[in-house]
Every structure is written in structure tokens, then in C-alpha cells.
Design an enzyme around this catalytic site. Structure first.
Site, PDB file in Angstrom:
ATOM      1  N   ARG A   9     -15.224 -14.270  -0.745  1.00  0.00           N
ATOM      2  CA  ARG A   9     -14.689 -13.264  -1.665  1.00  0.00           C
ATOM      3  C   ARG A   9     -13.179 -13.456  -1.806  1.00  0.00           C
ATOM      4  O   ARG A   9     -12.457 -13.524  -0.812  1.00  0.00           O
ATOM      5  CB  ARG A   9     -14.918 -11.840  -1.131  1.00  0.00           C
ATOM      6  N   ASP A  57     -19.316   5.868  -5.967  1.00  0.00           N
ATOM      7  CA  ASP A  57     -18.398   5.329  -4.964  1.00  0.00           C
ATOM      8  C   ASP A  57     -17.515   4.328  -5.682  1.00  0.00           C
ATOM      9  O   ASP A  57     -17.997   3.280  -6.136  1.00  0.00           O
ATOM     10  CB  ASP A  57     -19.188   4.662  -3.830  1.00  0.00           C
ATOM     11  N   PHE A 115     -23.030  -1.106  -1.097  1.00  0.00           N
ATOM     12  CA  PHE A 115     -22.403  -1.323   0.199  1.00  0.00           C
ATOM     13  C   PHE A 115     -23.282  -0.673   1.281  1.00  0.00           C
ATOM     14  O   PHE A 115     -23.820   0.411   1.078  1.00  0.00           O
ATOM     15  CB  PHE A 115     -20.987  -0.724   0.216  1.00  0.00           C
ATOM     16  N   TYR A 145      -7.547   2.202   1.141  1.00  0.00           N
ATOM     17  CA  TYR A 145      -6.866   1.112   1.845  1.00  0.00           C
ATOM     18  C   TYR A 145      -7.059  -0.235   1.155  1.00  0.00           C
ATOM     19  O   TYR A 145      -6.583  -1.249   1.661  1.00  0.00           O
ATOM     20  CB  TYR A 145      -7.295   1.029   3.318  1.00  0.00           C
ATOM     21  N   LYS A 146      -7.768  -0.229   0.039  1.00  0.00           N
ATOM     22  CA  LYS A 146      -7.949  -1.480  -0.700  1.00  0.00           C
ATOM     23  C   LYS A 146      -6.860  -1.564  -1.779  1.00  0.00           C
ATOM     24  O   LYS A 146      -5.703  -1.804  -1.458  1.00  0.00           O
ATOM     25  CB  LYS A 146      -9.360  -1.517  -1.281  1.00  0.00           C
TER      26      LYS A 146
END
Lengths: 402, 402
Positions: A359, A189, A123, A214-215
Site C-alpha cells: 500500500r 466509516d 476493515f 491519525y491518518k
């Protein structure tokens, strides 16, 4: 699964089906973007936090309502979802900040070495922070895939457990062991893995890890991140973000920093309490949930999405082998942006990643097999319409957020 | 003011009196800890944020509800309260993180110099972060009061505008000018000043500044902090916390960092949206409020508190001269912890700072003259009782939070 009724039958037999009732998904929406922002658990409500805790109890809430201990309390609950024994996780700040904190501490554990390895497909923030830490401390960054052999002199290896773009799941335990063999420290991560795949940080011998909430943890927009520091590193770990919350005796207001014992030294400044209380409430949805069930359903959902993509003749970037797959499926489409926008218009929410990726995230707690069937059916219609109308293209003015 | 009726008369003539109705202060409480956690503006309610924005609009909120632009939008509103023209403030993260960001960037603007000056009486985090940045970059920290002459070779001066302990207000413009005269960059922490005293960052020629929003800005517990970067430094400023939100083209997901133009480059990772939406709503209480009125009333309130302390024979640590006083009064008491606890029991909420300070904060937006009168009256009673009962002492298990 060859028809919608088959998908419905899988839902009827799904042990996680009742958990779906703990979430709000708006009518008419199939939400396949929980890998970016998780759906709201219906029990999350900040009324008490705003009115009673803040409005009425005011400053007294730091003790009376447990605000002071909140980061460690939430940290332990996250720890339970990533295979971390209590006392190794604290919650707060953004993933970027926690990555900076972890990477800087990690390179300090190997003062005689000069190379940080990160994935060139990691990322963006993970790569940017590795570059920034290297520049601050005069180190080098080497970009390599998690499956590549490690170069000599590696101080720190910084990888993501699940690739944010392709959904590839890496072998956390194996890569950690290989890094340890050459004397490196590993910073994981797990933002795209926590709550989606079972993680065993302690068992894998992980050194440090960070993740967002938050995912797949459904903590709400910008919910605070967290850091894991393995207990064996607590005494030695030397963290750069020396806020007073991490001091050994914070209320002495001493003029020199002395880190607290344990993971409390990774606390930084005053955390966003309202956002963290939303996260704490959101974690209740995990009560009684087996991560093995989550994993089994996630693989079932993504298997179905891949099978339907094959029927549609759409390219699949996500690995087909179960042990290499997280909880999302990424499709490669010439008109990915246009298709994504059109799917959203029809109530199927996924997201677009430049230049050509669609996605689709599958949060096993609230996505049903029939949702996957209907979403892929909608994709088929959209692709037929796009083909009929001729190609469009374009980039979002401000896109959706990872 | 020699009796309660005099205080009531001042309240009757107070132009800010109607603003008090925009806040909730619980019945039976006199709240003198707004310098630690501001009272709740009654309009702050996160129901819409939680239910509609997150729950219903989900990921679409980044565009539809302006989440993506929120840090800069809130930043400009804070900027208006600190004398900063638009486009120089962004909101997010904790004050600790913003201090780290600002100090590191500041020393990089003076690469040929090696000394950071901070106040030995500065808030602990400010000192800890100066020490941490110095250690990371092999610099030195020199502790000096803001009124001291600056040593040679200073790269960065890091002071607080208002001393968190004594309430002393420093001459921001004069100190900035003196630092510039020796070629130093100034980083101001205005956490205890913003919303309490008029600040003119642009006019003072400030370089960088940070502040919190949960004190006199009433943003809620742990509300996100902010950073000011003067426009003349935007092109050169090199920030260490390189999150993807600060990238020039964030949605390109490029593998190398390239900072955005303007203060947007100071954005870090995904901010705590729920906490920031509470702050945004809280800033509405400033509509139509003159900071000159706030300052005048604040001095009136603190004058009254000091006069009553004198009558009680209690030591006052806060400067008596108006131009050297923020919006709090700190009393020195042998039994400060005990007295503070007893006052809280009687509904007068201030806070204790080790070893012997009782801090009383006067948020002019919602504290009335009669509150000051009654609070000091209660203090007199408590002191009489403590004297009668004999001295106690003690430290809080986990104290209240600055």
C-alpha cells in the site's frame, strides 16, 4: 509525466506546495504511509499542554484552558472537513469504540428490523463490531459489497467510504440514498477518506459516521476518533456508552442517566486530553486549504503512481477511474512483504498488507510529485534486485499499523 | 499535632519526602485535588514522543519504539501497584469504556442470572453503565450499598473500592468473598483507590477490575484507563468491544474475530499513544516507593485534616476509622461552592461536589503535613470571612472534574 523534470514542474505549479512546509518529513525519507499514520505538523508541540496547562494550571484547566469543551470544539473543526454543519461531531475514544457506539445506536433507530449489512472487505474492526453488536442484540449480519443490492429487512448498513486495502472510493451519497430507499440507517466509516477526499456528509443525507484522525488528519499516533450524528437524529439517538460526560447535567452527578441535547450526548468518559490537544494543533494545517485542491493533487499523485506501476509491469488493485479512487495506490506483488521492507530500507515508507499487497498512501498536503517519481523509481530498483536475488517471503513479527 | 511546627516535624521524618521532589507543584499552590487530576511528575515530557518517535520514526515506531506492546507493558506496571501478577492488566480507553467492557463480559460469565448490583452512591458513570448494559441485555439493576446483603440471583456486583464523594474505603476482599459465596462475579472500579491505598486484587480473588490513571497515578489529563481480568477468566471471558488490536492474529486482518490469548484479548482499538507515553513516564515516580509508606502517610495526612476540621467545627463525611478511609476527606459545608472557590483564590485547590461537599484529596507522594496545616488554616479564615460577609451560594457553570 515521462521524466523526473516533469514531476518537478508539477510541483512548481502545485498550489499546495507551501502547505508541505507545515510538516516535518525526516531527511532521506519519502513518506507514503500517511494513510496509516500522518506526518507530524511542525507546529504540534505538547510542551504548553504538559507544562503550563497540566503542570501549572492543574485541575483549573478544565475551564481556564477549555479542556471541557475540547471534544466539541475539535469535533466542529473535523465537521468542517467532512461537510457537516457545526454541532454534529464530537471527538474522543478509538474508532472501534465509536463504531460500537454508532452501530448500536443505529440498530435502535430501527427496532423492528434484524439485519446489519457490512462489507466482507471492510476493515476487520468494522466487521468484528458489526458481529459483536449483532450478537449482543440478537441480530444478523449480512456481508455484501457496497455496490450490491440490499437484502430485505435491513436495519443498518455499515460501510467504509474508502476500502483500506484497495483504496477504492465508494459513492457515499448514492449508497446512502439507496439504503434510505429501503428504510435503513447508514453508518459510514470514513477513516481512510477524511482529509483525503472531499466528503459531504450533510448533503449526502448521512445518518451516522465515524472516523479516525491519525491518518490524513495527522493528529498523531492513536489520536482520538470522532462520531457524526446527523442533527435530525439527535433527539432519538440512544447511545450505549453512557459516560457522565454525555449527561444533560454532568456536574449534578445524578444517579440516573439523562442524555445531553445535541451531539454532546455522544460524549463518553474523560477523553485523552494530551492526545486531543495534539490533534487540535494538527488541524491548523488545514487553514486556507481547499479540499478541491487536495483532491485534484491526490488524483494527480495517484495517476502518476499508477502510470509508473504500469511501466514496471506491476499489478494495480486500486481502481483507475477517478471517481472510484481514494488517495492510495495498492500494488499486488508476489514478494510484497520483502519489497516493502527493502523499500523502507531505502527510505521509501509504504506498508504491507497480507498476503500480497503493497500500500502506498499519498497525503496531498506533504507528498510531492517528485516523491512519487523517486518512490516508483526505487520500487523498480528493488524489483530488479529481488528478481536477481531470487524470491524471499515472510510475514512481519508485528507489522505496521493500518 | 497542635501547631505548624509539629506538622513540619512530621515532614522532616517522612520517608516519602524525597519523592515529593519528583513532582511539580506550582509556587503558591497547595494542591489537594490529586484525587481528580494528579500533579505532573517533573520527568514527564512528550518532546521525544512528539519529535523523535512520531515526527522522525513515523510508522516505524510501532515496532522500533514499542508502541504496539505499550498497553500491555503499562498494564503490567499498573498491575504491580494493585497486587496483580503480570499478564492480567491492559491499558487503554476511558474508564467508561472499560466499565462497559468489564460489566458486559461479567454478565456473560453468568448467563443464567439476571441481576446486576451496583451502589446507589457509586460514581454516576458506574451506575449509568450498569443501567445501559442491563438495558442492552434485558437484565435488572439493583442498587445497594457494598455493605448490604446481596439479593438472590445476582449475576454481577459492580462497586467502587473508594466512594468518590465521601472517601469511604470498602472491604474489597470481604465483599468479593461474599459475592463469590452467592455465585456472583465482581467488577471493581478502583479509580479512587489505585495509587492511594494498597490493593491486592489477586489475593482478594477479584474477577475483573477497572481504574483510571489520571488521579493518584498522575498520568495526565484524561490519561487512558485500564482493565484487569483475573487469569482464571482469560479463556472464558467474552468481551463486546472487539477491536482488531485484541485479535489473536491482528496483522492477518481476518474477517472474523478470534480473541487473543490472555489479557491481550481485552485490547480494543488503537490507543492514544501520546497520552499513554505520558502515563508510562509518570509511573516512574513509583520506583522504590512502598505502598505501605503511602498508606501510612495518607492516613496521617487525613487524620490531621479531620482533626483540624473538628477544631473548626466543620462536618466530616469521611469515615474516621482507618480501615474505612481512602485518601480524601470530604467536608460538608452550607456554602461549599463559595468556600471552594475562595480557597482556590487563596491557592488551596480542592473541589466542590453538589450540593454541599468540599472534597480534599491527599496524594501522599507530594502533599506534605505542613500543606494540610496551612490548607486547614486557610479554610478557617475563609469560613470566618464567609460568616462575616453573609452567605452566598451558586453552582459552577462547568465545574471541576472528578
Amino acid at each position: 509525466v515521462t521524466c523526473r523534470a516533469d514531476a518537478q514542474a508539477l510541483d512548481a505549479a502545485d498550489p499546495l506546495a507551501p502547505v508541505g512546509d507545515r510538516f516535518v518529513v525526516p531527511p532521506g525519507v519519502i513518506y507514503l504511509d500517511g494513510n496509516s499514520l500522518g506526518a507530524r505538523p511542525s507546529a504540534v508541540d505538547l510542551d504548553d499542554a504538559v507544562r503550563r496547562q497540566w503542570g501549572n494550571d492543574l485541575i483549573r484547566s478544565w475551564n481556564r484552558n477549555g479542556w471541557w469543551t475540547l471534544p466539541l470544539r475539535v469535533g466542529d473543526r473535523i465537521g468542517a472537513l467532512v461537510g457537516a454543519a457545526p454541532g454534529q461531531v464530537t471527538c474522543g475514544d478509538s474508532t472501534t469504540v465509536q463504531l460500537f457506539q454508532a452501530l448500536t445506536a443505529a440498530v435502535r433507530l430501527r427496532p423492528d428490523r434484524r439485519v446489519i449489512v457490512t462489507d466482507g472487505a471492510n476493515f476487520p474492526t468494522d466487521q468484528y463490531v458489526a458481529d459483536s453488536v449483532a450478537r449482543l442484540l440478537d441480530l444478523e449480519v449480512c456481508r455484501a459489497a457496497p455496490s450490491d443490492p440490499l437484502p430485505a429487512g435491513v436495519s443498518v448498513v455499515s460501510f467504509s467510504a474508502v476500502d483500506y486495502r484497495t483504496g477504492e472510493l465508494w459513492d457515499l451519497a448514492g449508497i446512502t440514498a439507496a439504503a434510505h430507499e429501503v428504510g435503513a440507517i447508514v453508518v459510514w466509516d470514513v477513516s481512510h477518506a477524511v482529509g483525503a477526499v472531499p466528503l459531504e456528509l450533510d448533503a449526502a443525507g448521512a445518518d451516522l459516521a465515524v472516523g479516525c484522525t491519525y491518518k490524513y488528519l495527522n493528529g498523531g499516533p492513536g489520536a482520538p476518533a470522532w462520531i457524526y450524528v446527523a442533527a435530525r437524529h439527535h433527539a432519538a439517538v440512544d447511545l450505549p456508552l453512557t459516560g457522565w460526560n454525555g449527561h444533560a447535567d454532568p456536574f449534578a452527578f445524578a444517579d440516573r442517566y439523562a442524555p445531553a441535547d445535541g451531539v454532546a450526548r455522544a460524549r463518553i468518559g474523560t477523553p485523552p486530553i494530551l492526545s486531543m490537544l495534539a490533534l487540535e494543533a494538527a488541524l491548523d494545517v488545514w487553514d486556507g486549504v481547499s479540499l478541491a485542491d487536495v483532491r485534484a493533487k491526490s488524483l494527480g499523485l495517484t495517476d502518476l503512481a499508477i502510470a509508473r506501476a504500469d511501466v514496471l509491469g506491476v499489478g494495480v488493485m486500486t481502481p483507475r477511474q477517478h471517481h472510484r479512487r481514494g488517495s492510495q495506490v495498492t500494488l499486488r506483488l508476489d514478494d510484497a512483504y520483502l519489497v516493502c521492507q527493502e523499500l523502507i530500507r531505502r527510505g521509501v515508507i509504504g506498508d504491507f498488507r497480507a498476503p500480497d499487497c503493497l500500500r502506498l498512501g499519498f497525503a496531498a498536503l506533504y507528498v510531492r510529485y517528485v516523491d512519487v517519481w523517486d518512490a516508483m523509481d526505487a520500487l523498480g530498483s528493488v524489483l530488479a534486485d529481488v528478481q536477481r536475488l531470487g524470491r524471499g517471503s515472510g510475514r512481519p513479527a508485528a507489522g505496521v499499523v493500518t
